[in-house]
Scaffold this active site. Structure first.
Site, PDB file in Angstrom:
ATOM      1  N   CYS A 349      19.114 -21.657 -15.353  1.00  0.00           N
ATOM      2  CA  CYS A 349      19.345 -23.018 -15.838  1.00  0.00           C
ATOM      3  C   CYS A 349      18.430 -24.003 -15.110  1.00  0.00           C
ATOM      4  O   CYS A 349      17.246 -24.054 -15.387  1.00  0.00           O
ATOM      5  CB  CYS A 349      20.825 -23.375 -15.695  1.00  0.00           C
ATOM      6  N   HIS A 476      23.115 -18.812 -18.726  1.00  0.00           N
ATOM      7  CA  HIS A 476      23.730 -18.304 -17.496  1.00  0.00           C
ATOM      8  C   HIS A 476      24.078 -16.829 -17.690  1.00  0.00           C
ATOM      9  O   HIS A 476      25.192 -16.493 -18.117  1.00  0.00           O
ATOM     10  CB  HIS A 476      24.995 -19.105 -17.161  1.00  0.00           C
ATOM     11  N   GLU A 478      24.884 -14.652 -15.611  1.00  0.00           N
ATOM     12  CA  GLU A 478      25.946 -14.176 -14.722  1.00  0.00           C
ATOM     13  C   GLU A 478      27.315 -14.204 -15.383  1.00  0.00           C
ATOM     14  O   GLU A 478      28.225 -13.453 -14.997  1.00  0.00           O
ATOM     15  CB  GLU A 478      25.984 -15.010 -13.427  1.00  0.00           C
TER      16      GLU A 478
END
Length: 556
Positions: A349, A476, A478
């Site tokens: 990001c 993102h 993750e």
């Protein structure tokens, strides 16, 4: 039967707002959740206000009871009917996490709602597991039951009676302690389980199995006849593998909130998943981005030197997301160091946006390149505010949720890591984006935008082709990382940082990276925090800069 007409309710109570099937469950179970699975105070009150504005309450005075509590129960029943495991039909058991602390004023409507709910569905359809701390006094080494006794008393006073106690402690509960808890909390000793410190988080399901926690839950829900042995072979293998890891990989996490590791919990988990997949013991060096800046060299030279020593000693660099202009220059310097020294880099990001800014300044000779987030009047705005966003309202104006990214370069590292697919769906959370009008200039200078949205105007993934691993993602990754299916971009970072990337890319297939194997030996996940030149005391109470969590923040 319960009001679902199909199944029962299992509540894991820690005392606050409701996370219906959320928290860590999606990481551990093969399920896919949506925003509706997360119930918050704001969502509930907003839905009640909208109903009142529509006249659905026929002019009645809107109150916490019954309107707010009814809205909570209705939300639970509605979402519980939606399958999350890819199968048809509602689930047999709905899991609700009630997080927080008993007695908090914020949680009162939720506790009252679940109290009403348990009464309405009746015994056999509702199982409450109360998670509580049983501290051990270091001075005498005695396990104290008073905190649990008081929390259970408070819970019962609010209309909820726990069926099972899950006691968190540093060591296994002694039998006399269990008997005491059973006597004072009115819970059978067989329904009291210990969650004591273990070497890694994947041993927790094994711990619960050994204490027959699943049998206790099924008994409360009158599901004994459907009981089957837990299938935990995968967990056993993963827990054993983690404990055997020895070869390390060091990742420098360059961020603004390094004093509290929970700020980057999802990133940490994704790194952990990827490192285990690559058969490496993860070592995270926390680097405060402000300590890398030139101003720190003057004000706190020791902190400046310590930060740069950590950065230069790492095998890879990760710059996570964030907001605000503090520490931005430090993150840009970290991206520059990784790019110029061929050190594996992953920017998420904001980390991707700043890598673009750094490239414009250093490679394209545009010293005034910047993001309009930090300089609204930037002469060279290479990162801009998204045109559809609101500049007056901050709430609910971000580009959120799952969005599709199409690969523009078929043989790029990112596409190979994802298994040579043509597109991926990843979760987003941002207001700013790379200026599409400058993309041709960047690509002519050597920066590739290998992933874009469906319009081709929004940049999603960047790469530098001749770099060992220099990748940035607007999304993102993750958020979708799982122990059994780590995020491909994180696997790429760990693999590149440990010299495995070339073999890994050659072995990619079927949308999932095939990991290389290594000899296994002893090891644990370690993390060191450095801020302002000194080891920083963490929220967990440990000082001297080092702690040894097992992947879930439980200290060994």
């Amino acid at each position: 039967m319960s009001p679902f007409e199909h199944g029962e309710v299992f509540v894991l109570d820690d005392g606050g707002e409701v996370d219906l099937d959320l928290g860590n469950y999606e990481r551990f179970l093969d399920i896919k959740l949506t925003r509706d699975n997360n119930i918050t105070t704001g969502k509930i009150y907003q839905s009640v206000l909208e109903k009142e504005r529509k006249g659905e309450y026929l002019g009645k005075t809107v109150q916490v009871v019954p309107h707010i509590t009814n809205a909570i129960q209705e939300w639970i029943e509605r979402v519980a009917m939606v399958p999350v495991d890819g199968k048809e039909g509602p689930a047999d058991v709905c899991v609700i996490e009630l997080g927080g602390t008993i007695g908090d004023i914020e949680s009162m409507p939720f506790i009252e709602a679940l109290g009403q709910f348990s009464y309405r569905v009746g015994p056999g359809n509702f199982c409450l597991v109360h998670v509580s701390l049983v501290p051990v006094l270091n001075v005498v080494g005695e396990q104290k039951t008073k905190p649990t006794q008081h929390s259970v008393r408070g819970l019962r006073g609010l209309g909820l009676t726990p069926n099972i106690l899950a006691c968190r402690s540093t060591k296994e509960l002694e039998e006399n302690v269990k008997e005491k808890l059973s006597q004072f909390c009115h819970v059978p000793a067989a329904n009291i389980v210990t969650l004591y410190d273990v070497s890694n988080i994947w041993r927790i399901p094994l711990l619960l199995r050994d204490q027959k926690a699943h049998e206790a839950i099924l008994k409360v829900l009158n599901l004994d006849s459907f009981a089957r042995g837990p299938k935990l072979d995968e967990w056993v293998a993963r827990a054993t593998l983690f404990d055997a890891l020895q070869d390390t990989v060091r990742i420098a996490m360059v961020g603004k909130y390094t004093g509290l590791s929970d700020s980057y919990l999802s990133v940490l988990k994704a790194l952990l998943h990827a490192s285990v997949d690559c058969r490496r013991k993860l070592v995270v060096d926390w680097v405060a981005s402000t300590d890398l800046e030139d101003s720190t060299a003057i004000e706190a030279p020791d902190a400046y030197k310590a930060a740069w020593d950590l950065l230069k000693g790492a095998n890879g660099v990760l710059v996570p997301g964030g907001f605000g202009d503090r520490g931005i220059q430090g993150k840009i310097l970290a991206a520059k160091y990784a790019r110029e020294n061929n050190v594996p880099y992953l920017g998420i990001c904001l980390g991707m946006q700043l890598a673009v800014v750094e490239f414009a300044r250093s490679v394209m000779n545009l010293p005034e390149a910047n993001s309009t987030e930090f300089d609204p009047n930037a002469k060279t705005p290479c990162v801009i505010f998204m045109p559809e966003g609101s500049k007056t309202h901050m709430g609910g104006t971000m580009r959120l949720g799952s969005r599709r990214t199409f690969f523009e370069v078929a043989d790029c590292k990112s596409a190979k890591l994802y298994g040579n697919v043509s597109y991926v769906d990843e979760r987003h959370r941002h207001r700013y984006e790379v200026n599409p009008d400058m993309v041709p200039e960047f690509e002519n200078a050597g920066l590739q935008f290998v992933g874009k949205d469906e319009t081709g105007r929004r940049m999603e993934i960047i790469e530098i082709p001749n770099h060992r691993y220099f990748v940035g993602a607007q999304f993102h990754p993750e958020f979708k990382s799982r122990p059994s299916k780590p995020s491909p971009l994180f696997v790429g970072l760990i693999a590149a940082s440990s010299g495995q990337l070339d073999r890994l890319l050659q072995g990619s297939c079927n949308g999932h990276v095939v990991s290389t194997k290594h000899s296994l030996s002893n090891g644990a996940y370690t993390s060191t925090v450095h801020q302002n030149g000194h080891a920083k005391k963490l929220a967990n109470g440990l000082s001297n800069g080092t702690y040894y969590p097992n992947g879930n923040g439980v200290h060994a």
